[in-house]
Write a protein that holds these residues in place. Sequence first.
Motif, PDB file in Angstrom:
ATOM      1  N   MET A   1      45.188  32.528  39.742  1.00 31.62           N
ATOM      2  CA  MET A   1      45.059  32.099  41.135  1.00 31.62           C
ATOM      3  C   MET A   1      44.090  33.008  41.891  1.00 31.62           C
ATOM      4  SD  MET A   1      48.050  32.027  44.000  1.00 31.62           S
ATOM      5  CE  MET A   1      47.737  31.570  45.697  1.00 31.62           C
ATOM      6  N   LEU A   2      44.217  34.327  41.691  1.00 27.27           N
ATOM      7  CA  LEU A   2      43.325  35.283  42.352  1.00 27.27           C
ATOM      8  C   LEU A   2      41.882  35.095  41.885  1.00 27.27           C
ATOM      9  CD1 LEU A   2      45.539  38.499  42.158  1.00 27.27           C
ATOM     10  CD2 LEU A   2      45.120  37.064  44.164  1.00 27.27           C
ATOM     11  N   LEU A   3      41.706  34.846  40.600  1.00 23.87           N
ATOM     12  CA  LEU A   3      40.358  34.621  40.058  1.00 23.87           C
ATOM     13  C   LEU A   3      39.729  33.374  40.666  1.00 23.87           C
ATOM     14  CD1 LEU A   3      38.156  35.446  38.015  1.00 23.87           C
ATOM     15  CD2 LEU A   3      39.320  33.989  36.335  1.00 23.87           C
ATOM     16  N   ASN A   4      40.510  32.300  40.787  1.00 22.88           N
ATOM     17  CA  ASN A   4      39.989  31.062  41.376  1.00 22.88           C
ATOM     18  C   ASN A   4      39.588  31.262  42.839  1.00 22.88           C
ATOM     19  OD1 ASN A   4      40.443  29.808  38.969  1.00 22.88           O
ATOM     20  ND2 ASN A   4      41.994  28.378  39.705  1.00 22.88           N
ATOM     21  N   ILE A   5      40.398  32.023  43.584  1.00 25.38           N
ATOM     22  CA  ILE A   5      40.065  32.291  44.985  1.00 25.38           C
ATOM     23  C   ILE A   5      38.794  33.123  45.080  1.00 25.38           C
ATOM     24  CG2 ILE A   5      40.812  33.462  47.093  1.00 25.38           C
ATOM     25  CD1 ILE A   5      43.690  32.761  46.367  1.00 25.38           C
ATOM     26  N   GLN A   6      38.702  34.162  44.246  1.00 27.97           N
ATOM     27  CA  GLN A   6      37.554  35.052  44.273  1.00 27.97           C
ATOM     28  C   GLN A   6      36.268  34.340  43.870  1.00 27.97           C
ATOM     29  OE1 GLN A   6      37.593  38.027  45.475  1.00 27.97           O
ATOM     30  NE2 GLN A   6      35.508  38.653  44.990  1.00 27.97           N
ATOM     31  N   MET A   7      36.358  33.466  42.868  1.00 28.41           N
ATOM     32  CA  MET A   7      35.185  32.737  42.368  1.00 28.41           C
ATOM     33  C   MET A   7      34.929  31.447  43.139  1.00 28.41           C
ATOM     34  SD  MET A   7      34.175  34.713  39.929  1.00 28.41           S
ATOM     35  CE  MET A   7      33.004  33.673  39.069  1.00 28.41           C
ATOM     36  N   GLN A   8      35.843  31.122  44.067  1.00 24.55           N
ATOM     37  CA  GLN A   8      35.763  29.864  44.821  1.00 24.55           C
ATOM     38  C   GLN A   8      35.662  28.673  43.875  1.00 24.55           C
ATOM     39  OE1 GLN A   8      32.626  30.169  47.767  1.00 24.55           O
ATOM     40  NE2 GLN A   8      33.600  31.889  48.809  1.00 24.55           N
ATOM     41  N   ASN A   9      36.526  28.705  42.876  1.00 16.70           N
ATOM     42  CA  ASN A   9      36.527  27.679  41.840  1.00 16.70           C
ATOM     43  C   ASN A   9      37.972  27.319  41.524  1.00 16.70           C
ATOM     44  OD1 ASN A   9      36.122  25.997  39.679  1.00 16.70           O
ATOM     45  ND2 ASN A   9      35.237  27.562  38.336  1.00 16.70           N
ATOM     46  N   LYS A  10      38.332  26.054  41.670  1.00 12.29           N
ATOM     47  CA  LYS A  10      39.705  25.621  41.485  1.00 12.29           C
ATOM     48  C   LYS A  10      39.975  25.073  40.083  1.00 12.29           C
ATOM     49  CE  LYS A  10      40.257  24.359  46.381  1.00 12.29           C
ATOM     50  NZ  LYS A  10      41.319  25.338  46.689  1.00 12.29           N
ATOM     51  N   VAL A  11      39.000  25.217  39.187  1.00 16.21           N
ATOM     52  CA  VAL A  11      39.105  24.618  37.853  1.00 16.21           C
ATOM     53  C   VAL A  11      39.928  25.502  36.922  1.00 16.21           C
ATOM     54  CG1 VAL A  11      37.802  23.982  35.786  1.00 16.21           C
ATOM     55  CG2 VAL A  11      36.958  23.335  38.046  1.00 16.21           C
ATOM     56  N   ILE A  12      40.766  24.859  36.107  1.00 16.55           N
ATOM     57  CA  ILE A  12      41.427  25.514  34.982  1.00 16.55           C
ATOM     58  C   ILE A  12      41.236  24.606  33.769  1.00 16.55           C
ATOM     59  CG2 ILE A  12      43.691  24.476  35.529  1.00 16.55           C
ATOM     60  CD1 ILE A  12      44.971  27.024  34.348  1.00 16.55           C
ATOM     61  N   THR A  13      40.842  25.174  32.647  1.00 16.51           N
ATOM     62  CA  THR A  13      40.582  24.367  31.461  1.00 16.51           C
ATOM     63  C   THR A  13      41.876  23.730  30.955  1.00 16.51           C
ATOM     64  OG1 THR A  13      40.927  26.216  29.937  1.00 16.51           O
ATOM     65  CG2 THR A  13      38.679  25.889  30.796  1.00 16.51           C
ATOM     66  N   TYR A  14      41.730  22.677  30.161  1.00 19.46           N
ATOM     67  CA  TYR A  14      42.891  21.993  29.576  1.00 19.46           C
ATOM     68  C   TYR A  14      43.704  22.977  28.738  1.00 19.46           C
ATOM     69  CZ  TYR A  14      45.501  18.731  26.614  1.00 19.46           C
ATOM     70  OH  TYR A  14      46.491  18.060  25.956  1.00 19.46           O
ATOM     71  N   GLU A  15      43.014  23.749  27.902  1.00 23.47           N
ATOM     72  CA  GLU A  15      43.702  24.733  27.059  1.00 23.47           C
ATOM     73  C   GLU A  15      44.369  25.806  27.916  1.00 23.47           C
ATOM     74  OE1 GLU A  15      40.556  23.863  26.728  1.00 23.47           O
ATOM     75  OE2 GLU A  15      40.529  22.698  24.851  1.00 23.47           O
ATOM     76  N   GLY A  16      43.656  26.240  28.975  1.00 24.76           N
ATOM     77  CA  GLY A  16      44.209  27.249  29.872  1.00 24.76           C
ATOM     78  C   GLY A  16      45.441  26.745  30.603  1.00 24.76           C
ATOM     79  N   CYS A  17      45.427  25.475  30.969  1.00 30.65           N
ATOM     80  CA  CYS A  17      46.561  24.870  31.676  1.00 30.65           C
ATOM     81  C   CYS A  17      47.789  24.805  30.775  1.00 30.65           C
ATOM     82  CB  CYS A  17      46.177  23.472  32.166  1.00 30.65           C
ATOM     83  SG  CYS A  17      47.427  22.679  33.214  1.00 30.65           S
ATOM     84  N   ILE A  18      47.600  24.356  29.536  1.00 26.83           N
ATOM     85  CA  ILE A  18      48.715  24.274  28.596  1.00 26.83           C
ATOM     86  C   ILE A  18      49.273  25.669  28.312  1.00 26.83           C
ATOM     87  CG2 ILE A  18      49.421  23.591  26.281  1.00 26.83           C
ATOM     88  CD1 ILE A  18      48.816  21.250  28.114  1.00 26.83           C
ATOM     89  N   THR A  19      48.376  26.648  28.157  1.00 24.17           N
ATOM     90  CA  THR A  19      48.795  28.027  27.886  1.00 24.17           C
ATOM     91  C   THR A  19      49.586  28.591  29.060  1.00 24.17           C
ATOM     92  OG1 THR A  19      46.849  28.394  26.490  1.00 24.17           O
ATOM     93  CG2 THR A  19      48.001  30.341  27.297  1.00 24.17           C
ATOM     94  N   GLN A  20      49.066  28.383  30.274  1.00 23.79           N
ATOM     95  CA  GLN A  20      49.769  28.871  31.463  1.00 23.79           C
ATOM     96  C   GLN A  20      51.138  28.219  31.594  1.00 23.79           C
ATOM     97  OE1 GLN A  20      48.912  27.667  35.732  1.00 23.79           O
ATOM     98  NE2 GLN A  20      48.025  29.719  35.767  1.00 23.79           N
ATOM     99  N   MET A  21      51.205  26.937  31.373  1.00 24.29           N
ATOM    100  CA  MET A  21      52.464  26.205  31.457  1.00 24.29           C
ATOM    101  C   MET A  21      53.475  26.741  30.448  1.00 24.29           C
ATOM    102  SD  MET A  21      52.941  22.096  31.082  1.00 24.29           S
ATOM    103  CE  MET A  21      52.432  22.168  29.353  1.00 24.29           C
ATOM    104  N   TYR A  22      52.995  27.036  29.229  1.00 20.71           N
ATOM    105  CA  TYR A  22      53.868  27.553  28.171  1.00 20.71           C
ATOM    106  C   TYR A  22      54.472  28.897  28.564  1.00 20.71           C
ATOM    107  CZ  TYR A  22      55.135  29.970  23.869  1.00 20.71           C
ATOM    108  OH  TYR A  22      55.801  30.707  22.926  1.00 20.71           O
ATOM    109  N   PHE A  23      53.635  29.840  29.004  1.00 28.61           N
ATOM    110  CA  PHE A  23      54.141  31.172  29.337  1.00 28.61           C
ATOM    111  C   PHE A  23      54.986  31.154  30.603  1.00 28.61           C
ATOM    112  CE2 PHE A  23      50.636  32.613  26.531  1.00 28.61           C
ATOM    113  CZ  PHE A  23      51.392  33.402  25.693  1.00 28.61           C
ATOM    114  N   PHE A  24      54.675  30.268  31.546  1.00 27.13           N
ATOM    115  CA  PHE A  24      55.484  30.144  32.758  1.00 27.13           C
ATOM    116  C   PHE A  24      56.889  29.678  32.406  1.00 27.13           C
ATOM    117  CE2 PHE A  24      56.984  27.744  36.508  1.00 27.13           C
ATOM    118  CZ  PHE A  24      56.870  28.726  37.478  1.00 27.13           C
ATOM    119  N   MET A  25      56.997  28.689  31.523  1.00 30.02           N
ATOM    120  CA  MET A  25      58.307  28.216  31.089  1.00 30.02           C
ATOM    121  C   MET A  25      59.032  29.268  30.270  1.00 30.02           C
ATOM    122  SD  MET A  25      57.802  24.204  30.033  1.00 30.02           S
ATOM    123  CE  MET A  25      56.434  24.512  28.886  1.00 30.02           C
TER     124      MET A  25
END
Length: 306
Positions: free
Chosen positions: A81-105
């Motif tokens: 989230m901090l990286l997206n704000i700093q880079m002014q970019n709201k994109v997360i890759t498909y692989e990154g999204c699945i990975t984030q979802m996995y570790f969050f759960m």
Amino acid sequence: MEPGNQTPVSEFILLGLSEETEMQPLLFGLFLSMYLITFIGNLLIILAIIIDSHLHTPMYFFLSNLSFADICFISSTVPKMLLNIQMQNKVITYEGCITQMYFFMLFGGLDNFLLAVMAYDRFVAICHPLHYTVIMNPKFCGLLLLISWLLRLVVSVLHSLMVLRLSFCMKLEIHHFLCELNQVVQLACSDTFLNDLAMYLTTGLVGVIPLAGILFSYTKIVFSILRISSAQGKYKAFTTCGSHLSVVSLFYGTGVGVYLSSAATPNSMASTMASVMYAVATPMLNPFIYSLRNKDIKQALKKIFS
């Protein structure tokens, strides 16, 4: 949902907390501060338990693992989230999204199990004090921790694999600051019946059962404390589980808030703010609760800074 306008997914758009440009520096500073406080606070708890031999007990063994899980829990979402704000970019890759979802759960669910195990530890300590060291021996404590990890690993892998089989439409905007399972499933064009069924079943099994264990343990603890004749004895017994009870109330209170707000008004600011409390504020507050209410932790922290 019926298939239509399907496309190979390469990325999602995390809309975050606010689209107002002037709010981004404020959000960046706020969440960076919360992340650093959480990371340092929980790390200090772990170091204090490792350094002080008086804290090498089952209760603090599980507390150190809870602090580790909290560090990993918040680290699965806030840095991106901090990286997206700093880079002014709201994109997360498909692989990154699945990975984030996995570790969050994984780490969010691990918190759930660890709180249940800690409640059982307090139950044994207060209701069966003479047998405490026999029951809560190192081998049994390690087994409880291993079971907690394995159950969460299985559930997290199951949900992640089931998301991989879904097809997605053109609209890939997630009204959140993280890739949360339910939000991602809602974007699918293919049939999500099995995903929804798995979410309901696992919520019941690995969500309700630990909570039931906590309620059972504290019911027994309350009746045991009421049987203590002296007021000093009652106070001492209650203080041994006061910090844990506060953390349990905070964790499940915010968790229920996320569920109710999502069910009532999905994709709303209220739902997002409830998720912030659950995913960010709870891990941040846990070290303060344990350090402020626990004399042993206070003394161990003084040794670190002395």
